[in-house]
Scaffold this active site. Structure first.
Site, PDB file in Angstrom:
ATOM      1  N   LYS A  49     -12.969   0.367   5.210  1.00 32.69           N
ATOM      2  CA  LYS A  49     -13.198  -0.449   4.013  1.00 32.69           C
ATOM      3  C   LYS A  49     -14.433  -1.330   4.156  1.00 32.69           C
ATOM      4  CE  LYS A  49      -9.286   1.290   2.795  1.00 32.69           C
ATOM      5  NZ  LYS A  49      -9.128   2.322   1.795  1.00 32.69           N
ATOM      6  N   ILE A  68      -7.331  -4.515   7.640  1.00 36.91           N
ATOM      7  CA  ILE A  68      -8.366  -3.525   7.306  1.00 36.91           C
ATOM      8  C   ILE A  68      -9.363  -4.061   6.266  1.00 36.91           C
ATOM      9  CG2 ILE A  68      -6.906  -2.387   5.553  1.00 36.91           C
ATOM     10  CD1 ILE A  68      -8.083   0.289   6.393  1.00 36.91           C
ATOM     11  N   TYR A 111       0.846  -1.203   0.000  1.00 39.24           N
ATOM     12  CA  TYR A 111       0.000   0.000   0.000  1.00 39.24           C
ATOM     13  C   TYR A 111       0.887   1.261   0.000  1.00 39.24           C
ATOM     14  CZ  TYR A 111      -2.843   3.516   2.606  1.00 39.24           C
ATOM     15  OH  TYR A 111      -3.462   4.658   3.046  1.00 39.24           O
ATOM     16  N   ASP A 158      -2.048  -5.892   9.256  1.00 45.72           N
ATOM     17  CA  ASP A 158      -3.059  -4.884   8.964  1.00 45.72           C
ATOM     18  C   ASP A 158      -4.229  -5.606   8.281  1.00 45.72           C
ATOM     19  OD1 ASP A 158      -4.647  -2.933   7.743  1.00 45.72           O
ATOM     20  OD2 ASP A 158      -2.974  -1.590   7.337  1.00 45.72           O
TER      21      ASP A 158
HETATM   22  C1  LIG Z   1      -3.632  -1.528   3.899  1.00 49.63           C
HETATM   23  C2  LIG Z   1      -4.182  -0.215   4.359  1.00 49.63           C
HETATM   24  N1  LIG Z   1      -3.895   0.213   5.594  1.00 49.63           N
HETATM   25  C3  LIG Z   1      -4.351   1.388   6.045  1.00 49.63           C
HETATM   26  C4  LIG Z   1      -5.133   2.205   5.257  1.00 49.63           C
HETATM   27  C5  LIG Z   1      -5.627   3.514   5.807  1.00 49.63           C
HETATM   28  O1  LIG Z   1      -6.973   3.408   6.171  1.00 49.63           O
HETATM   29  P1  LIG Z   1      -7.751   4.387   7.155  1.00 49.63           P
HETATM   30  O2  LIG Z   1      -8.753   5.115   6.332  1.00 49.63           O
HETATM   31  O3  LIG Z   1      -8.423   3.508   8.170  1.00 49.63           O
HETATM   32  O4  LIG Z   1      -6.766   5.297   7.790  1.00 49.63           O
HETATM   33  C6  LIG Z   1      -5.469   1.800   3.968  1.00 49.63           C
HETATM   34  C7  LIG Z   1      -6.290   2.662   3.096  1.00 49.63           C
HETATM   35  O5  LIG Z   1      -6.389   2.495   1.907  1.00 49.63           O
HETATM   36  C8  LIG Z   1      -4.984   0.555   3.507  1.00 49.63           C
HETATM   37  O6  LIG Z   1      -5.264   0.102   2.285  1.00 49.63           O
END
Ligand SMILES: Cc1ncc(COP(=O)(O)O)c(C=O)c1O
Length: 466
Positions: free
Chosen positions: A270, A234, A147, A232
Site C-alpha cells: 500500500k 499495512i 478487511y 496489521d
Molecule cells: C488490512 C490488510 N491486510 C492485508 C492485506 C493484504 O496485503 P498484501 O498485498 O501485502 O498481501 C490487505 C490488502 O488489501 C489489507 O487491506
C-alpha cells in the site's frame, strides 16, 4: 471437477471467494471502464491500490540502472542472487525495511532487523501468525467492519476462527472495552478459546487511525486475558491528516513487560503501491514467534532479486523522505476530491485521516434498512451506475448502508467521472435529500437475483472452519 475428488479444505467455502467483495471484481473484469475503448464500462472502486506515486518510483528506477540490472558497483550480482536461499532474508534488505518502518512512524520507534520475518505480503504474514498462535478451532477477535480478505487469510487454511467485536457508527466505529469484553464472552459461550485480538491500524475499511486511548485499552485487554495482539499496520504510511498514526510499538514503549504478546504485520503493497512484488513482514519481540515464523516463511518467501532491488531503493534516505511526504500529500488531495464529489450528491463519509478509501454512508439511499436493501442498492450501483464499490456486508459491517469506496487506483478524471455518474443516479431517484429522514419507503418488493441472495448470506454468515 466434482468436489468429492478434492480435500475438505480445498472444497471448503471459508475462502470467501463468493463474497460480494470478490464478485464485484469479477463483474468489473467482464466490463472494465476505459476512457477510449469502453467509456460506459464499470469503474473499479473496490480495489485498495495506490497508483498515485508510481512516477516517483519510476524516475528513481531510471536514475538507478545498476539496481534494476542486478549490479553492485558495476559488477553483476546475478549469481549471488540466483543461488541465495536463506529464509532469514538478505541482511541489507531487512535493515533497509526496518529503517523504513521506523521512518514511517516518525522514528519514534526503532525496528530491529533480527525481529523481522519476511513474507510474501501481509496476506502470508497474517496467516503465518495464525499458524504460530492458534490451534484449529481457536479464535481471534476482530473489530467490525474488517478487511474482507481476513476470512481467507486468517481462517481458511489454518482452521482458526474469527469472532467479531461489534463496533457501530454511534461512536465512529471505535473499539471500546465493553465491546471487547462482549466479544470475548460471546466466544466463550460458543466454547471457543480466544487467543488474541487482531486490528488494522489505520483501519481498512474505515480509513481511520486508532487513538492512543484505544491502543491502551487493547493492550490492557490482552494483558488481562493473557492473549496476543496483532496490529496489521499495512496502511501506516498513508496517514495524511491529524491525529497522526500511532503504532502499537510506540504504545508499548514504556510497557516492555507486555511486548512478547504484541506483533506487527507490515507490507509494501500500500505505502509503496507494490502489491505485485509480494513484500511483507512480521515484526515481533517474541523470540519464539520470530523463530517459528521464520521456519514457516519458507512457504512464502520474497524473491532475492526483489529484496536486492528494494534494499537499494529503501536505503536511499533522500528518496524515502521525499516519497513519504509527497505520497501522503497526494493521498490527501485524492481523499478530499472524493469527499467533495460525494457531498455534491448529498452523501457523507466517516471522517477519516488515512487509507486509500472512504467509508461512505448511503443509508438514506436504501429501500429498506436491511442487508437485502444494501445488496439491492449495491447491484444498482454496479450495473446501472457502473461503479464497483464494496458493500459494508462484505466487510462484516453490523449496519446496512455503508460502502467502502477506493480512490487511489485511478486517475483524477476517472474519479470525477465516477462522482458525476453517482450524482446523476441520486438525482434520478428524486434528489440527494430524498431519504434524509431515514431509508426510502419500499414501493414494491424488489426482485433480487438468486446470486444476490447467495451473496448476502455468504457475506454475513461465518462458517465454522473446515
Ligand atoms: C488490512 C490488510 N491486510 C492485508 C492485506 C493484504 O496485503 P498484501 O498485498 O501485502 O498481501 C490487505 C490488502 O488489501 C489489507 O487491506
Amino acid at each position: 471437477m466434482p468436489q468429492m475428488l478434492l480435500s475438505r479444505k480445498a472444497a471448503c467455502n471459508t475462502h470467501g471467494q463468493d463474497s460480494s467483495y470478490f464478485l464485484g471484481w469479477q463483474e468489473y473484469e467482464k466490463n472494465p471502464y476505459d476512457p477510449r475503448t469502453n467509456p460506459t464500462g464499470i469503474i473499479q472502486m473496490g480495489l485498495a491500490e495506490n497508483q498515485l506515486s508510481f512516477d516517483l518510483i519510476e524516475s528513481w528506477l531510471e536514475r538507478h540502472p545498476d539496481a534494476v540490472g542486478l549490479r553492485r558497483d558495476g559488477a553483476l550480482v546475478f549469481r549471488e542472487l540466483a543461488l541465495f536461499q536463506d529464509y532469514h532474508g538478505l541482511p541489507a534488505f531487512k535493515k533497509a525495511l526496518a529503517d523504513f518502518m521506523g521512518e514511517l512512524r516518525g522514528n519514534k520507534v526503532k525496528f530491529e532487523p533480527h525481529k523481522l520475518v519476511l513474507s510474501a505480503g501481509s496476506t502470508s504474514a497474517n496467516e503465518t501468525l495464525m499458524f504460530c498462535l492458534a490451534e484449529p478451532g481457536e479464535a481471534f477477535l476482530l473489530p467490525t467492519p474488517y478487511y474482507p480478505g481476513f476470512d481467507r487469510d486468517l481462517k481458511w487454511r489454518t482452521g482458526a476462527e474469527i469472532v467479531p467485536i461489534h463496533c457501530s457508527s454511534s461512536n465512529g466505529f471505535r473499539v471500546t472495552k465493553a465491546a471487547l469484553e462482549k466479544a470475548y464472552q460471546g466466544a466463550r459461550k460458543r466454547n471457543l478459546r480466544v487467543k488474541g485480538v487482531l486490528v488494522t491500524n489505520p483501519s481498512n475499511p474505515l480509513g481511520t487511525t486508532m487513538t492512543r486511548y484505544e491502543l491502551d485499552t487493547l493492550i490492557d485487554f490482552v494483558v488481562a486475558k493473557d492473549i496476543h495482539l496483532i496490529s496489521d499496520e499495512i496502511y501506516s504510511g498513508t496517514s495524511f491528516d491529524a491525529p497522526g498514526f500511532v503504532s502499537v510499538m510506540e504504545a508499548i514503549e514504556d510497557r516492555q513487560h507486555v511486548s512478547d504478546r504484541i506483533h506487527v504485520v507490515y507490507s509494501l503493497s500500500k505505502d509503496l503501491g507494490l502489491p505485485g512484488f509480494r513484500v511483507g513482514a512480521i515484526y515481533s519481540n517474541n523470540e519464539a514467534v520470530v523463530a517459528a515464523a521464520t521456519k514457516m516463511s519458507s512457504f512464502g518467501l520474497v524473491s532475492s532479486q526483489t529484496q536486492y532491488l528494494l534494499s537499494v531503493l529503501l536505503s536511499d534516505k533522500e528518496f524515502t523522505r521525499n516519497y513519504i511526504v509527497e505520497n501522503q500529500k497526494r493521498i490527501k488531495e485524492r481523499h478530499d476530491r472524493l469527499v467533495q464529489g460525494l457531498r455534491r450528491s448529498g452523501i457523507s463519509c466517516l471522517q477519516s485521516n488515512a487509507g486509500l478509501f472512504c467509508w461512505v454512508d448511503m443509508r438514506h439511499l436504501l429501500n429498506s434498512n436491511t442487508f437485502e436493501g444494501e445488496m439491492e442498492l449495491w447491484k444498482k450501483i454496479v450495473y446501472q451506475v457502473g461503479l464497483n464499490i464494496s458493500p459494508g456486508s462484505s466487510c462484516h459491517s453490523d449496519e446496512p448502508g455503508w460502502f467502502r469506496v477506493c480512490f487511489a487506483n485511478m486517475s483524477a478524471a476517472t474519479l470525477d467521472l465516477s462522482m458525476q455518474r453517482l450524482q446523476d443516479f441520486v438525482a434520478s431517484r428524486g434528489g440527494p435529500n430524498d431519504g434524509a429522514s431515514g431509508p426510502r419507503r419500499q414501493k414494491k418488493k424488489p426482485s433480487l437475483g438468486k446470486w444476490i441472495l447467495t451473496l448476502s448470506s455468504s457475506d454475513r454468515i461465518s462458517d465454522r472452519g473446515c
